[in-house]
Design a protein around this motif. Sequence first.
Motif, PDB file in Angstrom:
ATOM      1  N   UNK A  24      12.012  -2.034  -8.740  1.00  0.00           N
ATOM      2  CA  UNK A  24      12.005  -2.674  -7.427  1.00  0.00           C
ATOM      3  C   UNK A  24      12.077  -1.546  -6.405  1.00  0.00           C
ATOM      4  N   UNK A  25      11.018  -1.411  -5.615  1.00  0.00           N
ATOM      5  CA  UNK A  25      10.947  -0.343  -4.621  1.00  0.00           C
ATOM      6  C   UNK A  25      11.228  -0.964  -3.262  1.00  0.00           C
ATOM      7  N   UNK A  26      12.195  -0.407  -2.541  1.00  0.00           N
ATOM      8  CA  UNK A  26      12.586  -0.905  -1.219  1.00  0.00           C
ATOM      9  C   UNK A  26      11.841  -0.106  -0.158  1.00  0.00           C
ATOM     10  N   UNK A  61      11.128  -4.620   2.556  1.00  0.00           N
ATOM     11  CA  UNK A  61      10.253  -5.293   1.594  1.00  0.00           C
ATOM     12  C   UNK A  61      10.653  -4.778   0.226  1.00  0.00           C
ATOM     13  N   UNK A  62      10.814  -5.690  -0.721  1.00  0.00           N
ATOM     14  CA  UNK A  62      11.023  -5.305  -2.106  1.00  0.00           C
ATOM     15  C   UNK A  62       9.693  -5.466  -2.807  1.00  0.00           C
ATOM     16  N   UNK A  72      14.326   3.389  -4.939  1.00  0.00           N
ATOM     17  CA  UNK A  72      13.814   2.620  -6.074  1.00  0.00           C
ATOM     18  C   UNK A  72      14.991   2.298  -6.980  1.00  0.00           C
ATOM     19  N   UNK A  73      14.977   1.083  -7.502  1.00  0.00           N
ATOM     20  CA  UNK A  73      16.006   0.722  -8.482  1.00  0.00           C
ATOM     21  C   UNK A  73      15.351   0.026  -9.660  1.00  0.00           C
ATOM     22  N   UNK A  74      16.012   0.105 -10.793  1.00  0.00           N
ATOM     23  CA  UNK A  74      15.521  -0.550 -11.990  1.00  0.00           C
ATOM     24  C   UNK A  74      15.675  -2.054 -11.806  1.00  0.00           C
ATOM     25  N   UNK A  91       0.819  -1.200   0.000  1.00  0.00           N
ATOM     26  CA  UNK A  91       0.000   0.000   0.000  1.00  0.00           C
ATOM     27  C   UNK A  91       0.863   1.263   0.000  1.00  0.00           C
ATOM     28  N   UNK A  92       1.956   1.249   0.753  1.00  0.00           N
ATOM     29  CA  UNK A  92       2.852   2.409   0.805  1.00  0.00           C
ATOM     30  C   UNK A  92       3.456   2.683  -0.570  1.00  0.00           C
ATOM     31  N   UNK A  93       3.877   1.633  -1.251  1.00  0.00           N
ATOM     32  CA  UNK A  93       4.507   1.800  -2.567  1.00  0.00           C
ATOM     33  C   UNK A  93       3.476   2.224  -3.608  1.00  0.00           C
ATOM     34  N   UNK A  94       2.323   1.592  -3.604  1.00  0.00           N
ATOM     35  CA  UNK A  94       1.306   1.949  -4.592  1.00  0.00           C
ATOM     36  C   UNK A  94       0.851   3.394  -4.419  1.00  0.00           C
TER      37      UNK A  94
END
Length: 154
Positions: free
Chosen positions: A112-114, A104-105, A125-127, A80-83
């Motif tokens: 890929x959001x950490x 959490x990835x 965030x990394x590709x 939910x935090x990432x979305x």
Amino acid sequence: MKTSTKIILAAAFVGSFALAGLSRVVSAKQPQSFVAIVRQHHSDIQVAEASDGDGETNDDAQETAKLQPLAKITAQQAQQAVEASVGGKAKSVKLENEDGNLVYTVEIGQQDVKVDAGNAKVLYTENANQSDEKNEATRPKSSIQVQETNDDSK
């Protein structure tokens, strides 16, 4: 109403509750793993598999099971935090030890959001297709530090 009738009705009433409770105990299932529970409630998200189909236990699932008690947020909260932060729909959520940081990835698209497993803060965030090892030293740290595991055996 006679006293004997009242006693019989009370005994039948109490007995039916006792029988219902006993049947719940007898039919109780074994506790499910965290992965199984997440799958039931979030069937559209992939979580670390317990087995990849070849009969061997997946190391990622074992690591996740060891790390899960340390996390202060759930996979759903990380998703939910990432979305909310990045936008889009998460493909997968995985709890990991990332260089001694419990994160959490969350995979969204090609990213890929950490997420900090302690406070649901998006760290970086990394590709997903590239490894960006040169910036590891400057990345934000998680609020939960864990002992690094030796991944050289993979």
